[in-house]
Scaffold this motif. Structure first.
Motif, short mmCIF file in Angstrom:
data_model
loop_
_atom_site.label_atom_id
_atom_site.label_comp_id
_atom_site.label_asym_id
_atom_site.label_seq_id
_atom_site.Cartn_x
_atom_site.Cartn_y
_atom_site.Cartn_z
N ILE A 8 0.83 -1.21 0.00
CA ILE A 8 0.00 0.00 0.00
C ILE A 8 0.87 1.27 0.00
O ILE A 8 0.55 2.23 -0.69
N GLU A 9 1.96 1.27 0.74
CA GLU A 9 2.83 2.45 0.81
C GLU A 9 3.47 2.74 -0.56
O GLU A 9 3.55 3.88 -0.99
N THR A 10 3.87 1.69 -1.25
CA THR A 10 4.45 1.86 -2.59
C THR A 10 3.40 2.40 -3.55
O THR A 10 3.67 3.32 -4.33
N LEU A 29 1.57 -4.02 -13.94
CA LEU A 29 2.81 -4.79 -13.75
C LEU A 29 2.72 -5.69 -12.52
O LEU A 29 3.13 -6.85 -12.55
N ALA A 30 2.16 -5.17 -11.43
CA ALA A 30 2.01 -5.96 -10.20
C ALA A 30 1.05 -7.13 -10.42
O ALA A 30 1.26 -8.22 -9.90
N ARG A 31 -0.01 -6.89 -11.20
CA ARG A 31 -0.98 -7.95 -11.47
C ARG A 31 -0.31 -9.11 -12.23
O ARG A 31 -0.65 -10.26 -12.07
N ASP A 104 0.98 -6.05 1.66
CA ASP A 104 -0.09 -5.82 2.63
C ASP A 104 -1.44 -5.50 2.00
O ASP A 104 -2.37 -5.12 2.70
N VAL A 105 -1.56 -5.67 0.68
CA VAL A 105 -2.85 -5.47 0.03
C VAL A 105 -3.02 -6.54 -1.04
O VAL A 105 -2.10 -6.85 -1.77
N LEU A 149 -10.18 3.07 -3.55
CA LEU A 149 -10.54 1.68 -3.82
C LEU A 149 -9.45 0.73 -3.34
O LEU A 149 -9.74 -0.31 -2.72
N VAL A 150 -8.19 1.07 -3.56
CA VAL A 150 -7.07 0.25 -3.09
C VAL A 150 -7.09 0.17 -1.56
O VAL A 150 -6.91 -0.90 -0.98
N PHE A 151 -7.32 1.30 -0.88
CA PHE A 151 -7.37 1.30 0.58
C PHE A 151 -8.53 0.45 1.10
O PHE A 151 -8.40 -0.24 2.11
N ILE A 152 -9.65 0.47 0.42
CA ILE A 152 -10.78 -0.38 0.82
C ILE A 152 -10.37 -1.85 0.71
O ILE A 152 -10.58 -2.63 1.63
N TYR A 153 -9.75 -2.22 -0.42
CA TYR A 153 -9.30 -3.60 -0.57
C TYR A 153 -8.26 -3.98 0.49
O TYR A 153 -8.20 -5.13 0.90
#
Length: 195
Positions: A8-10, A29-31, A104-105, A149-153
């Motif tokens: 999440i921080e990145t 890329l992460a996916r 962490d996400v 949305l990322v923070f919710i996930y």
């Protein structure tokens, strides 16, 4: 449902430094990062995606996708994969994402990939947010919405609980009124009301 992991921080740093396009490109890329350890490179740090994946997933031109990748490389969020990793896994190790840990996400692949539901396909949230226009004319609304949305996930632990974590959910006290055996074996009809 399949998931990929990130930090999440990145993601927040990418959003701050590279805006929506950079964050969306990084998520692509992460996916496509491998969930396996390759040599000394931990899971989710090597990605097999590139310009073509960013172009397809975001619906942008190849020139724009190239510019997004260049910006991520310039900011240090993406680096070319080392030769030993490329030799070990040529399809999975085109890029290294050095700031992925601690993971962490968890985000579903559907966050980035369109869903193919016959007879049509459903656009991914990432692509829908790319098209979002702010009512006040500000430029960062889609980036803010994507980070929200990322923070919710990051709080709902989808792969572990299939949604809301019981440790984050609300608890309501109930008063049991009756418990009666049902017609089926080992089943009961439970009547209760909230207190």
């Amino acid at each position: 449902m399949q998931y990929f992991q990130s930090r999440i921080e990145t993601l927040s740093d990418v959003a701050t430094q590279c805006g929506f396009d950079g964050l969306a490109g990084y998520l692509v890329l992460a996916r496509h990062s491998t969930g396996k350890q390759i040599l000394e490179y931990p899971p989710h740090t090597l990605s097999g995606a590139g310009i073509n994946s960013i172009h397809e997933k975001l619906g942008c031109s190849e020139a724009r996708a190239s510019s997004i990748l260049d910006r991520l490389i310039e900011a240090g969020f993406v680096l070319p994969a080392p030769d030993d990793a490329k030799a070990q896994a040529p399809r999975s190790a085109r890029w290294i994402l050095p700031n992925q840990y601690p993971l962490d996400v968890e985000l579903p692949h559907a966050f980035v990939d369109p869903q193919k539901i016959a007879p049509t396909s459903v656009t991914s949230p990432l692509k829908r947010l790319k098209k979002m226009k702010a009512s006040d004319g500000s430029l960062g609304a889609n980036c803010d919405a994507l980070m929200l949305l990322v923070f919710i996930y990051s709080t709902i632990e989808m792969s572990r609980y299939g949604g809301l974590s019981p440790k984050n959910a609300l608890y309501r006290q109930w008063k049991t009124l009756a418990i009666k055996p049902a017609d089926l074996e080992n089943c009961f009809v439970w009547t209760a009301e909230p207190e």
